[in-house]
Design a protein around this motif. Structure first.
Motif, PDB file in Angstrom:
ATOM      1  N   LEU A   1      46.261  44.799  33.591  1.00 23.54           N
ATOM      2  CA  LEU A   1      46.347  44.901  35.044  1.00 23.54           C
ATOM      3  C   LEU A   1      45.264  44.061  35.717  1.00 23.54           C
ATOM      4  CD1 LEU A   1      47.754  46.024  37.493  1.00 23.54           C
ATOM      5  CD2 LEU A   1      46.414  48.130  37.245  1.00 23.54           C
ATOM      6  N   LEU A   2      44.073  44.025  35.136  1.00 21.36           N
ATOM      7  CA  LEU A   2      43.016  43.161  35.673  1.00 21.36           C
ATOM      8  C   LEU A   2      43.439  41.698  35.628  1.00 21.36           C
ATOM      9  CD1 LEU A   2      39.919  44.843  33.984  1.00 21.36           C
ATOM     10  CD2 LEU A   2      40.402  44.809  36.431  1.00 21.36           C
ATOM     11  N   VAL A   3      44.023  41.289  34.515  1.00 19.84           N
ATOM     12  CA  VAL A   3      44.490  39.904  34.354  1.00 19.84           C
ATOM     13  C   VAL A   3      45.571  39.597  35.379  1.00 19.84           C
ATOM     14  CG1 VAL A   3      45.721  38.346  32.788  1.00 19.84           C
ATOM     15  CG2 VAL A   3      43.833  39.739  31.923  1.00 19.84           C
ATOM     16  N   SER A   4      46.499  40.511  35.551  1.00 21.78           N
ATOM     17  CA  SER A   4      47.586  40.332  36.512  1.00 21.78           C
ATOM     18  C   SER A   4      47.060  40.213  37.940  1.00 21.78           C
ATOM     19  CB  SER A   4      48.568  41.505  36.393  1.00 21.78           C
ATOM     20  OG  SER A   4      49.548  41.440  37.383  1.00 21.78           O
ATOM     21  N   ALA A   5      46.141  41.085  38.306  1.00 20.36           N
ATOM     22  CA  ALA A   5      45.592  41.057  39.663  1.00 20.36           C
ATOM     23  C   ALA A   5      44.792  39.779  39.911  1.00 20.36           C
ATOM     24  CB  ALA A   5      44.731  42.294  39.900  1.00 20.36           C
ATOM     25  N   LEU A   6      44.012  39.357  38.922  1.00 20.15           N
ATOM     26  CA  LEU A   6      43.274  38.098  39.075  1.00 20.15           C
ATOM     27  C   LEU A   6      44.233  36.918  39.227  1.00 20.15           C
ATOM     28  CD1 LEU A   6      40.392  38.764  36.545  1.00 20.15           C
ATOM     29  CD2 LEU A   6      40.096  38.253  38.977  1.00 20.15           C
ATOM     30  N   ALA A   7      45.283  36.904  38.426  1.00 20.33           N
ATOM     31  CA  ALA A   7      46.277  35.828  38.515  1.00 20.33           C
ATOM     32  C   ALA A   7      46.950  35.823  39.887  1.00 20.33           C
ATOM     33  CB  ALA A   7      47.313  35.971  37.409  1.00 20.33           C
ATOM     34  N   ALA A   8      47.181  37.019  40.438  1.00 15.94           N
ATOM     35  CA  ALA A   8      47.808  37.119  41.756  1.00 15.94           C
ATOM     36  C   ALA A   8      46.919  36.540  42.855  1.00 15.94           C
ATOM     37  CB  ALA A   8      48.134  38.579  42.063  1.00 15.94           C
ATOM     38  N   MET A   9      45.631  36.380  42.557  1.00 14.58           N
ATOM     39  CA  MET A   9      44.694  35.784  43.518  1.00 14.58           C
ATOM     40  C   MET A   9      44.249  34.392  43.080  1.00 14.58           C
ATOM     41  SD  MET A   9      42.437  39.108  44.664  1.00 14.58           S
ATOM     42  CE  MET A   9      42.045  39.662  42.994  1.00 14.58           C
ATOM     43  N   GLY A  10      44.996  33.807  42.142  1.00 14.11           N
ATOM     44  CA  GLY A  10      44.736  32.426  41.744  1.00 14.11           C
ATOM     45  C   GLY A  10      43.619  32.235  40.740  1.00 14.11           C
ATOM     46  N   LYS A  11      43.267  33.282  40.012  1.00 10.88           N
ATOM     47  CA  LYS A  11      42.204  33.172  39.006  1.00 10.88           C
ATOM     48  C   LYS A  11      42.757  33.498  37.629  1.00 10.88           C
ATOM     49  CE  LYS A  11      38.853  32.434  41.938  1.00 10.88           C
ATOM     50  NZ  LYS A  11      38.067  31.225  41.967  1.00 10.88           N
ATOM     51  N   ARG A  12      42.084  32.955  36.619  1.00  7.75           N
ATOM     52  CA  ARG A  12      42.468  33.202  35.221  1.00  7.75           C
ATOM     53  C   ARG A  12      41.260  33.748  34.487  1.00  7.75           C
ATOM     54  NH1 ARG A  12      42.798  29.956  30.324  1.00  7.75           N
ATOM     55  NH2 ARG A  12      41.710  28.309  31.410  1.00  7.75           N
ATOM     56  N   LEU A  13      41.434  34.899  33.850  1.00  4.60           N
ATOM     57  CA  LEU A  13      40.366  35.487  33.063  1.00  4.60           C
ATOM     58  C   LEU A  13      40.267  34.728  31.748  1.00  4.60           C
ATOM     59  CD1 LEU A  13      38.276  37.797  32.861  1.00  4.60           C
ATOM     60  CD2 LEU A  13      40.042  39.131  31.717  1.00  4.60           C
ATOM     61  N   VAL A  14      39.050  34.297  31.398  1.00  2.00           N
ATOM     62  CA  VAL A  14      38.817  33.549  30.170  1.00  2.00           C
ATOM     63  C   VAL A  14      37.902  34.387  29.294  1.00  2.00           C
ATOM     64  CG1 VAL A  14      37.848  31.436  29.191  1.00  2.00           C
ATOM     65  CG2 VAL A  14      39.051  31.353  31.381  1.00  2.00           C
ATOM     66  N   ILE A  15      38.266  34.548  28.035  1.00  2.00           N
ATOM     67  CA  ILE A  15      37.471  35.306  27.089  1.00  2.00           C
ATOM     68  C   ILE A  15      36.677  34.324  26.237  1.00  2.00           C
ATOM     69  CG2 ILE A  15      37.531  36.961  25.185  1.00  2.00           C
ATOM     70  CD1 ILE A  15      38.645  38.170  27.715  1.00  2.00           C
TER      71      ILE A  15
END
Length: 141
Positions: free
Chosen positions: A122-136
């Protein structure tokens, strides 16, 4: 790429083997542990709590300037920090975030609550919805 890494300073305590950790850039994050490994873990926790508190009270996150042993909050906490900070800069409402991720506003409110844990997808989805990509990332401990 933003990592939420801040330099910690470690000093021995009066107790045998114990250390105190503090962050020049985040003075509210101070802790101690029974040994270096414990102190590093406690420092990551203290840093995460301090950064989440900054966001909760509307204080901007400090720019890392100090040098030393770099510490980051635990991954789940760092992802939550990234989400809240991104939302605060996105200029959208909770209702709009909820619409973008296909959830109701109550779910978006919990998602943005620093005291409520959120599953990574859900964090990944919400970040993507705001134009960001979570990188590990991965580094030596």
């Amino acid at each position: 790429m933003k990592t939420y890494a801040y330099a910690a300073t470690f000093e021995p305590t009066d107790r045998e083997g114990g250390f105190t950790a503090f962050f020049r850039d985040v003075p509210e994050a101070i802790t101690e542990g029974d040994d270096m490994a414990d102190t590093r873990a406690m420092a990551a926790d203290a840093l995460g709590v301090a950064l989440l508190t900054y966001l909760e009270i509307g204080k901007p996150l400090p720019e890392p300037t100090a040098e030393g042993v770099m510490i980051t909050p635990d991954p789940e906490v760092a992802a939550k920090i990234a989400l809240i900070e991104t939302f605060q800069h996105a200029g959208i409402s909770r209702s709009e975030l909820a619409r973008r991720i296909g959830k109701d506003e109550k779910e978006a409110r919990r998602l943005l609550d620093p005291n409520v844990s959120t599953k990574l997808p859900l964090l990944v989805s919400a970040l993507a919805a705001m134009g960001k990509r979570l990188v590990i990332g991965l580094e030596a401990a």
